[in-house]
Design an enzyme around this catalytic site. Structure first.
Site, PDB file in Angstrom:
ATOM      1  N   ASP A  14       0.946  -1.212   0.118  1.00  0.00           N
ATOM      2  CA  ASP A  14       0.179   0.080  -0.108  1.00  0.00           C
ATOM      3  C   ASP A  14       0.809   1.082  -0.099  1.00  0.00           C
ATOM      4  O   ASP A  14       1.473   1.773   1.148  1.00  0.00           O
ATOM      5  CB  ASP A  14      -0.930   0.045   1.288  1.00  0.00           C
ATOM      6  CG  ASP A  14      -1.900   1.358   1.194  1.00  0.00           C
ATOM      7  OD1 ASP A  14      -2.130   1.537   0.273  1.00  0.00           O
ATOM      8  OD2 ASP A  14      -2.244   1.678   2.548  1.00  0.00           O
ATOM      9  N   GLU A  74      -1.669  -1.608  -4.496  1.00  0.00           N
ATOM     10  CA  GLU A  74      -2.810  -0.755  -4.583  1.00  0.00           C
ATOM     11  C   GLU A  74      -2.365   0.337  -5.626  1.00  0.00           C
ATOM     12  O   GLU A  74      -1.234   1.099  -5.420  1.00  0.00           O
ATOM     13  CB  GLU A  74      -3.242  -0.314  -3.313  1.00  0.00           C
ATOM     14  CG  GLU A  74      -4.530   0.443  -3.158  1.00  0.00           C
ATOM     15  CD  GLU A  74      -4.985   0.944  -1.868  1.00  0.00           C
ATOM     16  OE1 GLU A  74      -5.150   1.998  -1.570  1.00  0.00           O
ATOM     17  OE2 GLU A  74      -4.973  -0.064  -0.898  1.00  0.00           O
ATOM     18  N   ASP A 147      -2.242   0.663   7.256  1.00  0.00           N
ATOM     19  CA  ASP A 147      -1.411   0.774   5.914  1.00  0.00           C
ATOM     20  C   ASP A 147      -1.286  -0.569   5.832  1.00  0.00           C
ATOM     21  O   ASP A 147      -1.145  -1.130   4.635  1.00  0.00           O
ATOM     22  CB  ASP A 147      -0.491   1.918   6.045  1.00  0.00           C
ATOM     23  CG  ASP A 147      -1.037   3.302   6.082  1.00  0.00           C
ATOM     24  OD1 ASP A 147      -1.877   3.725   5.162  1.00  0.00           O
ATOM     25  OD2 ASP A 147      -0.969   3.847   7.069  1.00  0.00           O
TER      26      ASP A 147
END
Length: 191
Positions: A14, A74, A147
């Site tokens: 991420d 992501e 996260d």
């Protein structure tokens, strides 16, 4: 040698310019196993190029340590602040470059796709993703690592997209026959 313990290892990322999350997911037979989750802390670095260098170095180190077969990352979401989008795209780019340097296949997933895959809702919060992953993968969730759980969500999303072809139905080791059963066992999840 983790790669001998698992059929496949997926590194989830991420990307962020203040915090980059990572999650390492192993697939053994038909079971998903959390190998490691964590964050790359970048807030103390003032220069953007130093942040990018730290992301590249840490992602390279994670690849060397865990020998993942694939990376799931992501995709940046579309926001109104163009400068933030550019910085986020650079963070994603250096993480991808670290994987490319090792010859690793990379798969990119939109945030809504990850949320939908993990929670059933494309508008789920970070907290909802963390809670669902904690329940389904049986690991202790630390609320300060949202996260990291987002990165783990990218890895799980990838496993659900591609692993069934090779490994059959994936599970967490526990049997859930339906969403109805899950909701009966977890009434606090209904809002």
């Amino acid at each position: 040698m983790l790669e001998k313990e698992f059929d496949k290892i997926i590194l989830g990322i991420d990307p962020g310019t203040n915090i980059t999350g990572y999650g390492v997911l192993g697939i053994r037979s038909k079971e998903l196993i959390v190998i490691s989750i964590g964050i790359i802390e970048l807030r103390k670095l003032e220069d953007h190029s130093q942040k990018l260098n730290r992301i590249f170095d840490r992602v390279s180190s994670l690849i060397n340590q865990y020998s993942p077969n694939e990376m799931a990352i992501e995709a940046p979401f579309y926001g109104k602040n163009v400068q933030s989008m550019l910085k986020l795209g650079r963070a994603q780019g250096v993480a991808i470059a670290a994987a490319l340097q090792k010859g690793m296949p990379i798969f990119e997933y939109a945030p809504k796709k990850i949320k939908l895959t993990i929670t059933g809702s494309g508008n789920a919060s970070k907290e909802q993703i963390a809670e669902m992953l904690s329940k389904t993968l049986n690991f202790n969730n630390d609320a300060s690592f949202l996260d990291a759980t987002d990165a783990l969500g990218a890895a799980v999303c990838h496993a659900y997209q591609f692993a069934p072809r090779k490994f059959g139905k994936i599970s967490n080791g526990k049997s859930k026959s339906s969403w109805e059963q899950f909701l009966k066992e977890n009434p606090d999840k209904i809002k």
